[in-house]
Design an enzyme around this catalytic site. Structure first.
Site, PDB file in Angstrom:
ATOM      1  CB  THR A 143      -0.609  -0.254  -7.047  1.00 23.34           C
ATOM      2  OG1 THR A 143      -0.831   1.183  -8.165  1.00 23.34           O
ATOM      3  CG2 THR A 143      -0.056  -1.236  -8.380  1.00 23.34           C
ATOM      4  N   GLY A 144      -1.268  -2.615  -5.099  1.00 22.78           N
ATOM      5  CA  GLY A 144      -0.965  -3.577  -4.714  1.00 22.78           C
ATOM      6  C   GLY A 144      -1.899  -4.084  -4.246  1.00 22.78           C
ATOM      7  CG  ASP A 200       0.224   3.273  -2.617  1.00 20.16           C
ATOM      8  OD1 ASP A 200       0.165   1.665  -2.564  1.00 20.16           O
ATOM      9  OD2 ASP A 200       0.929   3.642  -3.268  1.00 20.16           O
ATOM     10  N   GLY A 201       0.339   1.226  -0.295  1.00 21.11           N
ATOM     11  CA  GLY A 201       1.264   0.562   0.732  1.00 21.11           C
ATOM     12  C   GLY A 201       1.989   0.873   0.539  1.00 21.11           C
ATOM     13  CE  LYS A 209       4.231   3.867  -2.447  1.00 21.04           C
ATOM     14  NZ  LYS A 209       3.440   2.309  -2.639  1.00 21.04           N
ATOM     15  N   GLY A 210       7.095   0.369  -4.536  1.00 21.76           N
ATOM     16  CA  GLY A 210       7.518  -0.360  -6.228  1.00 21.76           C
ATOM     17  C   GLY A 210       8.191  -1.632  -6.466  1.00 21.76           C
ATOM     18  CD  GLU A 248       3.008   2.749  -5.917  1.00 29.15           C
ATOM     19  OE1 GLU A 248       1.865   1.740  -6.444  1.00 29.15           O
ATOM     20  OE2 GLU A 248       4.555   2.646  -5.401  1.00 29.15           O
TER      21      GLU A 248
HETATM   22  C1  5RP Z   1       3.924  -0.738  -5.728  1.00 26.38           C
HETATM   23  C2  5RP Z   1       3.484  -0.905  -4.225  1.00 26.38           C
HETATM   24  C3  5RP Z   1       3.372  -1.804  -3.444  1.00 26.38           C
HETATM   25  O1  5RP Z   1       2.011  -0.785  -2.222  1.00 26.38           O
HETATM   26  C4  5RP Z   1       4.126  -2.327  -2.389  1.00 26.38           C
HETATM   27  O2  5RP Z   1       4.492  -2.809  -3.173  1.00 26.38           O
HETATM   28  C5  5RP Z   1       3.772  -3.423  -1.039  1.00 26.38           C
HETATM   29  O3  5RP Z   1       2.720  -4.160  -2.298  1.00 26.38           O
HETATM   30  P1  5RP Z   1       2.026  -5.542  -1.292  1.00 26.38           P
HETATM   31  O4  5RP Z   1       0.446  -4.550  -0.746  1.00 26.38           O
HETATM   32  O5  5RP Z   1       0.913  -6.217  -1.890  1.00 26.38           O
HETATM   33  O6  5RP Z   1       2.820  -6.152  -0.520  1.00 26.38           O
HETATM   34  O7  5RP Z   1       4.480   0.179  -4.377  1.00 26.38           O
HETATM   35  O8  5RP Z   1       4.436  -0.540  -6.346  1.00 26.38           O
END
Ligand code: 5RP
Length: 219
Positions: free
Chosen positions: A28-29, A81-82, A94-95, A103
């Site tokens: 997500t993100g 994931d990011g 994360k989060g 996640e």
């Molecule tokens: C969501 C996450 C995302 O991976 C984290 O916040 C990074 O987001 P972005 O890619 O928008 O910088 O953990 O719960």
């Protein structure tokens, strides 16, 4: 635009790790959104994706990629994931988007976890970014008091509810020198659903996007 381009560069590089897999776990993100967009070109090769949030589910469905139930999918070959922060041991915070519980589950059942970040996310010591803790709503104040005892300054993310109906505390002021130990300690507080330290199950590969390249860090 710099950070966004670097996110895109890292996210696109993750496609390489899909190999012959017909199923992929999707985080997500904003960085993962670039990965979802990159899936467009190969969507015919996929049976579907397991999604970590309602937001990613909507994006996957919009591309015509079936979203699969994790219970039916079994072990996933790859999860992309990011992260909000990452260190060179592939431990993560994360989060930031509040999707950490799902996640963590998808990461746990994935053979390989490829984390995609732009270079601003790479740090020596985790904790500069507030640590996200998902809690059962009625336990919010109790958990906050326990987090203060650990040296943090928890802030309730007011008006925000996770996809699973939980509340979020963002904990400021932690310098996380032993991520696996703090992850275990916070996880054991009654009322905590999940903590945004991903160190007991860290990433297997970190792809860091810079303006001119993607750095691969693995274990
Ligand atoms: C969501 C996450 C995302 O991976 C984290 O916040 C990074 O987001 P972005 O890619 O928008 O910088 O953990 O719960």
């Amino acid at each position: 635009m710099g950070a966004e381009d670097n996110k895109k560069r890292a996210a696109r590089a993750a496609l390489e790790y899909l190999g012959d897999s017909r199923i992929v776990g999707v985080g997500t993100g904003s960085t993962v959104n670039h990965f979802i967009e990159a899936l467009r070109s190969i969507r015919g090769r996929l049976d579907g994706a397991v999604s970590s949030s309602e937001a990613s589910t909507q994006r996957l469905k919009a591309l015509g990629i079936p979203v699969l139930d994790l219970n039916a999918a079994g072990e996933l070959p790859l999860y992309v994931d990011g992260a909000d922060e990452a260190n060179r041991h592939l431990q993560l915070i994360k989060g930031g988007g509040g999707a950490l519980t799902r996640e963590k589950i998808v990461a746990a059942v994935s053979k390989r976890f490829v984390c995609v970040v732009d270079d601003s996310k790479l740090v020596q010591v985790l904790g500069g970014f507030p640590l996200t803790v998902a809690v059962i709503p009625m336990a919010r104040s109790y958990v906050a008091r326990e987090l203060v005892k650990l040296g943090g300054r928890p802030d309730w993310r007011s008006g925000f509810t996770t996809d699973n109906g939980n509340a979020i505390l963002d904990v400021h002021g932690l310098r996380i020198l032993d991520p696996p130990a703090l992850e275990a300690e916070i996880s054991q507080i009654t009322g905590v659903v999940s903590v945004g330290i991903f160190a007991r199950r860290p990433a297997d590969m970190l792809l860091v996007g810079y303006t001119d390249r993607v750095e691969k860090i693995d274990r």
